[in-house]
Design a protein around this motif. Structure first.
Motif, PDB file in Angstrom:
ATOM      1  N   GLY A 295       0.491   3.816  -2.941  1.00 13.91           N
ATOM      2  CA  GLY A 295       0.077   5.139  -2.444  1.00 13.91           C
ATOM      3  C   GLY A 295       1.063   6.208  -2.859  1.00 13.91           C
ATOM      4  O   GLY A 295       0.685   7.268  -3.376  1.00 13.91           O
TER       5      GLY A 295
ATOM      6  N   SER B 255       0.842  -1.213   0.000  1.00 10.24           N
ATOM      7  CA  SER B 255       0.000   0.000   0.000  1.00 10.24           C
ATOM      8  C   SER B 255       0.870   1.254   0.000  1.00 10.24           C
ATOM      9  O   SER B 255       0.523   2.260  -0.633  1.00 10.24           O
ATOM     10  CB  SER B 255      -0.958   0.001   1.184  1.00 10.24           C
ATOM     11  OG  SER B 255      -0.246  -0.108   2.378  1.00 10.24           O
TER      12      SER B 255
ATOM     13  N   GLU C   9      -9.686  -2.275  -1.311  1.00 11.02           N
ATOM     14  CA  GLU C   9      -8.898  -1.029  -1.195  1.00 11.02           C
ATOM     15  C   GLU C   9      -7.683  -1.065  -2.135  1.00 11.02           C
ATOM     16  O   GLU C   9      -7.342  -0.051  -2.753  1.00 11.02           O
ATOM     17  CB  GLU C   9      -8.421  -0.824   0.245  1.00 11.02           C
ATOM     18  CG  GLU C   9      -9.467  -0.305   1.209  1.00 11.02           C
ATOM     19  CD  GLU C   9     -10.437  -1.382   1.672  1.00 11.02           C
ATOM     20  OE1 GLU C   9     -10.192  -2.575   1.371  1.00 11.02           O
ATOM     21  OE2 GLU C   9     -11.451  -1.036   2.312  1.00 11.02           O
ATOM     22  N   LEU C  10      -7.061  -2.251  -2.227  1.00  7.46           N
ATOM     23  CA  LEU C  10      -5.906  -2.370  -3.125  1.00  7.46           C
ATOM     24  C   LEU C  10      -6.308  -2.164  -4.590  1.00  7.46           C
ATOM     25  O   LEU C  10      -5.595  -1.526  -5.363  1.00  7.46           O
ATOM     26  CB  LEU C  10      -5.231  -3.739  -2.957  1.00  7.46           C
ATOM     27  CG  LEU C  10      -4.315  -3.887  -1.735  1.00  7.46           C
ATOM     28  CD1 LEU C  10      -3.866  -5.334  -1.576  1.00  7.46           C
ATOM     29  CD2 LEU C  10      -3.094  -2.979  -1.841  1.00  7.46           C
TER      30      LEU C  10
ATOM     31  N   LEU D  84      -5.805   1.501   4.108  1.00  4.63           N
ATOM     32  CA  LEU D  84      -4.858   0.374   3.940  1.00  4.63           C
ATOM     33  C   LEU D  84      -3.790   0.370   5.033  1.00  4.63           C
ATOM     34  O   LEU D  84      -3.406  -0.699   5.526  1.00  4.63           O
ATOM     35  CB  LEU D  84      -4.196   0.452   2.563  1.00  4.63           C
ATOM     36  CG  LEU D  84      -5.023  -0.087   1.395  1.00  4.63           C
ATOM     37  CD1 LEU D  84      -4.414   0.330   0.066  1.00  4.63           C
ATOM     38  CD2 LEU D  84      -5.124  -1.606   1.462  1.00  4.63           C
ATOM     39  N   THR D  85      -3.333   1.562   5.399  1.00 10.50           N
ATOM     40  CA  THR D  85      -2.325   1.645   6.473  1.00 10.50           C
ATOM     41  C   THR D  85      -2.925   1.123   7.779  1.00 10.50           C
ATOM     42  O   THR D  85      -2.293   0.345   8.502  1.00 10.50           O
ATOM     43  CB  THR D  85      -1.853   3.109   6.636  1.00 10.50           C
ATOM     44  OG1 THR D  85      -1.429   3.588   5.364  1.00 10.50           O
ATOM     45  CG2 THR D  85      -0.697   3.231   7.616  1.00 10.50           C
TER      46      THR D  85
ATOM     47  N   ILE E 156      -6.720   1.580  -5.219  1.00 13.56           N
ATOM     48  CA  ILE E 156      -5.457   2.334  -5.282  1.00 13.56           C
ATOM     49  C   ILE E 156      -4.686   2.012  -6.572  1.00 13.56           C
ATOM     50  O   ILE E 156      -4.091   2.897  -7.195  1.00 13.56           O
ATOM     51  CB  ILE E 156      -4.627   2.075  -3.997  1.00 13.56           C
ATOM     52  CG1 ILE E 156      -3.768   3.295  -3.677  1.00 13.56           C
ATOM     53  CG2 ILE E 156      -3.745   0.860  -4.070  1.00 13.56           C
ATOM     54  CD1 ILE E 156      -3.209   3.290  -2.273  1.00 13.56           C
TER      55      ILE E 156
ATOM     56  N   THR F   1      -8.008   6.059   0.747  1.00 13.56           N
ATOM     57  CA  THR F   1      -7.742   4.626   0.581  1.00 13.56           C
ATOM     58  C   THR F   1      -6.426   4.233   1.230  1.00 13.56           C
ATOM     59  O   THR F   1      -6.322   3.168   1.854  1.00 13.56           O
ATOM     60  CB  THR F   1      -7.707   4.266  -0.931  1.00 13.56           C
ATOM     61  OG1 THR F   1      -8.785   4.927  -1.587  1.00 13.56           O
ATOM     62  CG2 THR F   1      -7.828   2.782  -1.157  1.00 13.56           C
ATOM     63  N   SER F   2      -5.429   5.101   1.104  1.00 11.55           N
ATOM     64  CA  SER F   2      -4.128   4.804   1.713  1.00 11.55           C
ATOM     65  C   SER F   2      -4.228   4.777   3.236  1.00 11.55           C
ATOM     66  O   SER F   2      -3.614   3.923   3.884  1.00 11.55           O
ATOM     67  CB  SER F   2      -3.093   5.849   1.296  1.00 11.55           C
ATOM     68  OG  SER F   2      -2.927   5.819  -0.089  1.00 11.55           O
TER      69      SER F   2
END
Lengths: 211, 221
Positions: free
Chosen positions: B137, B133, B196-197, B180-181, B200, B176-177
């Motif tokens: 990102g 991510s 989410e992936l 994901l984080t 992105i 989204t980042s």
């Protein structure tokens, strides 16, 4: 002598609603010097920028042909050398570094022999390793000639080529222009009569058209 | 990426070493922003979701302070015309993008190290997900920042316009980042983060394609 043809077909340019010139038509081929003259604001610089492909015409087209093949816009920069007072080189690099980066970005290897020859000819060889920011305005103008000629272009466009130059610099530049014009096309946009005296042919921009 | 674009990247890299246009402003922003966050938190323990959000807030504003330089410095120094005479627009964009990519990755690695050292909530449980991510990102951030920098470099109020124009364009990427984080903090698996992936990766592909298509028009007068 190269086999280059430049055609300007019905080219007009507006800045907003202000007309700069309308329906310009001319062509030049192979070699020689074409002068572009006209009053301040008549569109000399705009016209040469359009020819060099760094500005778009409002209407009309510019056709560049090399050996009978039309040059696509993406490759045009390889055929053109350009000098003007508003062209700025990287001041944080030396003359030699500038030339080296320019060659690499063009995708060609720096021709050191030609670079040294031009640096010598334009009286910059002794200062080639100094940062450009330490140069005088005349020296920067001479370096722009090397920038324009280092890749041996078929079409050399000179917008006010002798601005900031002293008489020695002017003589050198005129000599280079004469030599280059034997095998390439040179376009000079200027108001200086001494610059225009070099031209075999001249177009005068006046009242939005060629007079 | 062509050799010409790489040559342009090298030119920018050398220029950056000599002038430090972007690196100084980026470094100062990262240090100041992280310090302010640390002081404002004091002895409080912040949640993982807040840590993930603050992590990307610092990344976003750091990018805003430094990434515009790629084109703005050329425009301010008047060297844009020189570049136009040297290479095709796609080469220029590729070179500038590569430079911004390297800058973004270096900057964000430093931010990540700072966060993991200073914030207790910054505990990554799924490292692979975090790295993936982080990669996509940052790539999206570099792509979007580069094309926006090209657009605003021709405008008058560059400093103000850059974050204003970037915010709506970068919002889907940042949100989204952040998500994901947070998932990587919680130890979520790749299948949990599939949606989410996908977002992105699609964002990066769309932004890259749109940037190459748009750049020709932005670059030329």
């Amino acid at each position: 002598m190269n086999n280059y043809l430049l055609q300007v077909k019905d080219v007009s340019k507006y800045f907003g609603r202000r007309l700069i010139f309308k329906n310009l038509n001319f062509e030049i081929s192979n070699s020689g010097i074409l002068g572009v003259s006209g009053d301040n604001g008549s569109g000399k610089s705009t016209l040469v920028k359009i020819i060099a492909g760094i500005s778009s015409p409002s209407s009309g087209i510019i056709v560049h042909n090399d050996d009978g093949k039309e040059i696509v816009q993406e490759k045009l920069h390889n055929y053109i050398g350009f000098v003007s007072p508003y062209l700025v080189l990287y001041e944080e690099f030396s003359a030699y570094e500038n030339l080296s980066f320019f060659s690499n970005i063009r995708g060609i290897k720096l021709d050191r022999e030609r670079a040294d020859f031009l640096l010598e000819k334009l009286l910059l060889f002794q200062r080639k390793d100094d940062y450009v920011k330490t140069y005088s305005s005349g020296m920067k103008q001479r370096l722009k000639f090397i920038f324009a000629l280092i890749h041996s272009p078929s079409l050399v466009i000179l917008d006010e080529p002798t601005s900031n130059l002293d008489s020695k610099g002017k003589d050198t530049v005129y000599q280079i222009i004469e030599n280059e014009s034997k095998s390439n096309i040179i376009i000079i946009a200027s108001n200086e009569q001494t610059d225009l005296n070099l031209c075999k042919r001249e177009i005068n921009l006046q009242d939005f058209k060629i007079k | 990426m062509s050799a010409k674009a790489y040559a342009l990247y090298l030119k920018d890299f050398r220029s950056e070493i000599r002038t430090r246009y972007a690196v100084n402003s980026l470094a100062m922003f990262v240090i100041v922003a992280t310090s302010v966050i640390l002081f404002s938190i004091g002895n409080e323990t912040i949640t993982q979701s807040l840590t993930a959000g603050l992590f990307w807030v610092v990344i976003f504003f750091s990018a805003m302070s430094g990434l515009s330089r790629a084109f703005v410095s050329e425009e301010e120094r008047g060297t844009s015309l020189t570049l136009q005479l040297l290479a095709a627009p796609s080469t220029i964009f590729s070179g500038k993008l590569l430079f911004n990519m390297v800058l973004v990755f270096c900057m964000n690695i430093v931010i990540t190290i700072l966060y993991s050292a200073l914030f207790d909530g910054f505990a990554v449980r799924n490292l692979t997900l975090f790295i993936v991510s982080f990669f996509f990102g940052n790539a999206g951030l570099a792509i979007a920042s580069t094309i926006i920098a090209a657009i605003i470099s021709k405008a008058g109020a560059k400093g103000t316009l850059y974050p204003v124009l970037s915010f709506p364009i970068l919002l889907p990427l940042i949100l989204t980042s952040v998500q994901l984080t947070l998932m990587s903090f919680e130890g979520a698996s790749f299948s949990d983060a599939k949606f989410e992936l996908s977002i992105i990766i699609c964002y990066d592909v769309i932004m890259l394609t749109a940037s190459y298509l748009l750049f020709d028009f932005v670059w030329k007068d």
